[in-house]
Design a protein around this motif. Sequence first.
Motif, PDB file in Angstrom:
ATOM      1  N   HIS A 188      34.938  54.812  34.926  1.00 34.61           N
ATOM      2  CA  HIS A 188      35.012  55.985  35.802  1.00 34.61           C
ATOM      3  C   HIS A 188      35.507  55.609  37.195  1.00 34.61           C
ATOM      4  N   ASP A 189      35.365  54.325  37.590  1.00 38.42           N
ATOM      5  CA  ASP A 189      35.778  53.883  38.918  1.00 38.42           C
ATOM      6  C   ASP A 189      37.209  53.342  38.941  1.00 38.42           C
ATOM      7  N   PHE A 190      37.879  53.318  37.786  1.00 36.34           N
ATOM      8  CA  PHE A 190      39.267  52.857  37.764  1.00 36.34           C
ATOM      9  C   PHE A 190      40.168  53.867  38.488  1.00 36.34           C
ATOM     10  N   PRO A 191      41.101  53.406  39.311  1.00 37.55           N
ATOM     11  CA  PRO A 191      42.096  54.339  39.888  1.00 37.55           C
ATOM     12  C   PRO A 191      42.928  54.972  38.774  1.00 37.55           C
ATOM     13  N   GLY A 192      43.143  56.274  38.868  1.00 37.25           N
ATOM     14  CA  GLY A 192      43.904  56.982  37.847  1.00 37.25           C
ATOM     15  C   GLY A 192      43.114  57.296  36.591  1.00 37.25           C
ATOM     16  N   TYR A 193      41.797  57.169  36.666  1.00 42.68           N
ATOM     17  CA  TYR A 193      40.928  57.401  35.488  1.00 42.68           C
ATOM     18  C   TYR A 193      41.095  58.811  34.926  1.00 42.68           C
ATOM     19  N   ARG A 194      41.024  59.817  35.777  1.00 43.81           N
ATOM     20  CA  ARG A 194      41.062  61.199  35.297  1.00 43.81           C
ATOM     21  C   ARG A 194      42.433  61.549  34.711  1.00 43.81           C
ATOM     22  N   ASP A 195      43.512  61.129  35.386  1.00 43.59           N
ATOM     23  CA  ASP A 195      44.849  61.432  34.875  1.00 43.59           C
ATOM     24  C   ASP A 195      45.082  60.790  33.508  1.00 43.59           C
ATOM     25  N   TYR A 196      44.564  59.566  33.336  1.00 47.56           N
ATOM     26  CA  TYR A 196      44.779  58.888  32.061  1.00 47.56           C
ATOM     27  C   TYR A 196      44.043  59.598  30.928  1.00 47.56           C
ATOM     28  N   VAL A 197      42.796  59.989  31.154  1.00 47.19           N
ATOM     29  CA  VAL A 197      42.014  60.655  30.107  1.00 47.19           C
ATOM     30  C   VAL A 197      42.628  62.009  29.759  1.00 47.19           C
ATOM     31  N   VAL A 198      43.061  62.740  30.767  1.00 50.45           N
ATOM     32  CA  VAL A 198      43.679  64.054  30.508  1.00 50.45           C
ATOM     33  C   VAL A 198      44.964  63.896  29.708  1.00 50.45           C
ATOM     34  N   GLY A 199      45.759  62.863  29.999  1.00 48.30           N
ATOM     35  CA  GLY A 199      46.988  62.641  29.255  1.00 48.30           C
ATOM     36  C   GLY A 199      46.738  62.133  27.843  1.00 48.30           C
ATOM     37  N   ALA A 200      45.642  61.391  27.624  1.00 50.03           N
ATOM     38  CA  ALA A 200      45.347  60.838  26.303  1.00 50.03           C
ATOM     39  C   ALA A 200      44.710  61.855  25.374  1.00 50.03           C
ATOM     40  N   LEU A 201      44.033  62.862  25.942  1.00 55.38           N
ATOM     41  CA  LEU A 201      43.333  63.862  25.127  1.00 55.38           C
ATOM     42  C   LEU A 201      43.917  65.240  25.409  1.00 55.38           C
ATOM     43  N   ASN A 256      26.700  54.999  30.672  1.00 57.84           N
ATOM     44  CA  ASN A 256      26.801  53.934  29.695  1.00 57.84           C
ATOM     45  C   ASN A 256      27.607  52.792  30.316  1.00 57.84           C
ATOM     46  N   PHE A 257      28.210  51.949  29.504  1.00 60.67           N
ATOM     47  CA  PHE A 257      28.950  50.788  30.025  1.00 60.67           C
ATOM     48  C   PHE A 257      30.347  50.715  29.413  1.00 60.67           C
ATOM     49  N   VAL A 258      30.989  51.876  29.290  1.00 58.42           N
ATOM     50  CA  VAL A 258      32.335  51.937  28.731  1.00 58.42           C
ATOM     51  C   VAL A 258      33.329  51.439  29.771  1.00 58.42           C
ATOM     52  N   ALA A 259      33.882  50.246  29.552  1.00 56.23           N
ATOM     53  CA  ALA A 259      34.891  49.672  30.452  1.00 56.23           C
ATOM     54  C   ALA A 259      36.281  49.737  29.826  1.00 56.23           C
ATOM     55  N   GLU A 260      36.343  49.808  28.498  1.00 54.63           N
ATOM     56  CA  GLU A 260      37.628  49.869  27.799  1.00 54.63           C
ATOM     57  C   GLU A 260      38.070  51.329  27.730  1.00 54.63           C
ATOM     58  N   LEU A 261      38.739  51.777  28.791  1.00 51.34           N
ATOM     59  CA  LEU A 261      39.118  53.182  28.894  1.00 51.34           C
ATOM     60  C   LEU A 261      40.132  53.583  27.833  1.00 51.34           C
ATOM     61  N   THR A 262      40.964  52.650  27.390  1.00 48.15           N
ATOM     62  CA  THR A 262      41.961  52.981  26.365  1.00 48.15           C
ATOM     63  C   THR A 262      41.320  53.362  25.034  1.00 48.15           C
ATOM     64  N   SER A 263      40.015  53.127  24.875  1.00 52.94           N
ATOM     65  CA  SER A 263      39.339  53.489  23.625  1.00 52.94           C
ATOM     66  C   SER A 263      39.213  54.998  23.456  1.00 52.94           C
ATOM     67  N   VAL A 264      39.519  55.782  24.511  1.00 51.99           N
ATOM     68  CA  VAL A 264      39.461  57.246  24.366  1.00 51.99           C
ATOM     69  C   VAL A 264      40.550  57.735  23.419  1.00 51.99           C
ATOM     70  N   GLU A 291      53.192  54.897  32.166  1.00 52.33           N
ATOM     71  CA  GLU A 291      53.060  53.952  33.282  1.00 52.33           C
ATOM     72  C   GLU A 291      51.586  53.740  33.640  1.00 52.33           C
ATOM     73  N   LEU A 292      50.835  54.841  33.631  1.00 57.14           N
ATOM     74  CA  LEU A 292      49.416  54.749  33.977  1.00 57.14           C
ATOM     75  C   LEU A 292      48.646  53.948  32.940  1.00 57.14           C
ATOM     76  N   GLU A 293      49.056  54.035  31.692  1.00 56.23           N
ATOM     77  CA  GLU A 293      48.358  53.299  30.648  1.00 56.23           C
ATOM     78  C   GLU A 293      48.486  51.794  30.845  1.00 56.23           C
ATOM     79  N   GLN A 294      49.669  51.306  31.234  1.00 57.50           N
ATOM     80  CA  GLN A 294      49.856  49.882  31.487  1.00 57.50           C
ATOM     81  C   GLN A 294      48.963  49.419  32.639  1.00 57.50           C
ATOM     82  N   PHE A 295      48.854  50.249  33.666  1.00 57.85           N
ATOM     83  CA  PHE A 295      48.004  49.906  34.817  1.00 57.85           C
ATOM     84  C   PHE A 295      46.525  49.864  34.416  1.00 57.85           C
ATOM     85  N   ILE A 296      46.098  50.818  33.595  1.00 52.11           N
ATOM     86  CA  ILE A 296      44.696  50.876  33.138  1.00 52.11           C
ATOM     87  C   ILE A 296      44.370  49.668  32.280  1.00 52.11           C
TER      88      ILE A 296
END
Length: 450
Positions: free
Chosen positions: A126-139, A98-106, A164-169
């Motif tokens: 999915h190509d953002f640095p720290g993508y996996r760590d941010y999703v795991v911490g948010a969910l 899909n075209f989900v660019a707003e990762l904070t929407s998770v 810290e990762l959230e501010q970067f994302i």
Amino acid sequence: MGRITMQLLRKRSEHNEGEIHSLEELALHQEKLENIELIDKVCRNLKILLLQNNAISKIENVGRLKNLEYLNLALNSVEKIENLEGCESLKKLDLTLNFVAELTSVKSISGLPHLEQLYLVGNPCHDFPGYRDYVVGALPHLQSLDGREITRAERITASQNHEELEQFIIKLQEEYLSSQDRNGPENLDLSPKESSETVISEKQSVDDNEGDDDDSEFWTQKSANTPQVRKEMVRRIEKQEAKKNPKETKKVKPPRKLTNAEGKPLNINEAKVSFSLHDECERSQLVLDLAVPKFMCTTLIHADVQPFHVKVTMKGKIFQLVLPEEVKPDSSYAQRSQATGHLIVTMPKVYDTSTMVWQGKDAQSTEIVDLTNRINSAGDSAKRNKFAQAKSSVLTLKSKLSPKTSPRENTDSTTRNSVTPKERKGILKKNYEDKDQAKIVDLEEVPPLI
């Protein structure tokens, strides 16, 4: 582009005998849908909803599906995760390609206690640095991400560095969205991977040589993987399919004749259903009991009551019955029987008269039931004339009420009804004596009885 309609839902519910309200699984993939609609109103019991490979750009109208466990929106044009807070039972969400660019929407789905699997492969986030760590911490309830199980060590690390990762994302997604608005999607190259681009093979363009030069150029060039490009692809594919498979002009059937040459209504039973018409004299009303299939959806049934006839349409098939006398259409009403599913149409009469009970044939019969019309009217001549006109509007049909009786039986019944029981016994005794005397022959050779 397609839309979700009741006809489409019935088509996709054939495995459930066409019953929509009790559906637990619904597959609407490859239907070129742009919006999610109607499902939350008529399919409240869904557990699995498959909407992959469409053109859906927004997640909506699924919050009422409390039993939904699996939602597949892969290969669509979704740009944000939203409107899923009401899906309390959701376990698996697939948003691949899909075209989900707003990762904070998770974070909008962080309150779903049963969410275990999430797929975001092929999205810009999915190509953002720290993508996996941010999703795991948010969910915190998530068990696997993109088909890979989340380990305990990953969860601990993600929770420690989440703020810290959230501010970067947030900065990354803002840069992405601003650059997309400023430079246009075709000039944006977030990832150097060629897999993020949609390359249309030359073989596909060779098959479409019959199209315009503009179409050939579109299919041969490289294009960025964006919602605009995907919508344009769907539009051009529809255009090519329309050229290859032009719709054949279907022969339009002439409309069904509901009246004769004189304008009087006819008796029609296209649906071949059995029925009965009762005259409730105490309440001065006619009641039509129509044997509608028990599991037929009420939205497929339409009833129309007129002064001298009633018409019911079931899935496009017409049932029309001429009434023996005038009724009040404005006071009439129809309802379904909860036990049998039959349609009960109650029609108050204009005049207080009595009629016979009509019984319909079995459903296997191909013709409408023969009727018997007998109106017992009392009063002045004006009323009799009105009832005679009503009677003449009904077609002359065969009687199905009782077997024919012989003239002798009619005479006997008349005699029985006109005499008292004692007189009836005397008449019968006399008849038997007359019969016995007729059998006696007086012969000279026989001596008289002593």
